[in-house]
Design a protein around this motif. Structure first.
Motif, PDB file in Angstrom:
ATOM      1  N   LYS A 190      15.489   1.676 -20.708  1.00 40.23           N
ATOM      2  CA  LYS A 190      14.357   2.075 -20.184  1.00 40.23           C
ATOM      3  C   LYS A 190      14.778   3.290 -19.280  1.00 40.23           C
ATOM      4  O   LYS A 190      14.193   4.213 -18.923  1.00 40.23           O
ATOM      5  CB  LYS A 190      13.748   0.847 -19.405  1.00 40.23           C
ATOM      6  N   GLN A 199      13.652   7.073 -19.226  1.00 38.44           N
ATOM      7  CA  GLN A 199      13.060   7.870 -17.968  1.00 38.44           C
ATOM      8  C   GLN A 199      13.664   8.961 -17.615  1.00 38.44           C
ATOM      9  O   GLN A 199      13.106  10.056 -17.170  1.00 38.44           O
ATOM     10  CB  GLN A 199      13.015   6.805 -16.835  1.00 38.44           C
ATOM     11  N   LYS A 214      13.043  11.525 -20.270  1.00 35.37           N
ATOM     12  CA  LYS A 214      11.675  12.221 -19.806  1.00 35.37           C
ATOM     13  C   LYS A 214      11.806  13.071 -18.629  1.00 35.37           C
ATOM     14  O   LYS A 214      11.169  14.218 -18.782  1.00 35.37           O
ATOM     15  CB  LYS A 214      10.691  11.219 -19.672  1.00 35.37           C
ATOM     16  N   GLU A 223      16.298  10.666 -24.580  1.00 37.20           N
ATOM     17  CA  GLU A 223      14.944   9.880 -24.324  1.00 37.20           C
ATOM     18  C   GLU A 223      14.956   8.844 -25.449  1.00 37.20           C
ATOM     19  O   GLU A 223      14.792   7.674 -25.437  1.00 37.20           O
ATOM     20  CB  GLU A 223      13.879  10.557 -24.436  1.00 37.20           C
TER      21      GLU A 223
END
Length: 52
Positions: free
Chosen positions: A17, A21, A24, A32
């Motif tokens: 995760k 992030q 992104k 990503e």
């Protein structure tokens, strides 16, 4: 299924995760996707351990 396995799988999901992030935020699609893959791997391992 041990507590260690569960912790490792959750850690892999959290790491994924974070990578997603970061990818992104920086516009790095490769990072990503790598993060998404790590999350899926952790989830699959966790489900396999629950099933056994």
């Amino acid at each position: 299924m041990g507590v260690d396995d569960t912790a490792k799988n959750r850690a892999q999901q959290v790491k994924g995760k974070a990578k997603e992030q970061a990818g992104k935020a920086t516009g790095d699609k490769k990072l990503e996707r790598s993060g998404q893959a790590d999350m899926v791997k952790g989830e699959v391992k966790e489900r396999i351990n629950k099933a056994t």
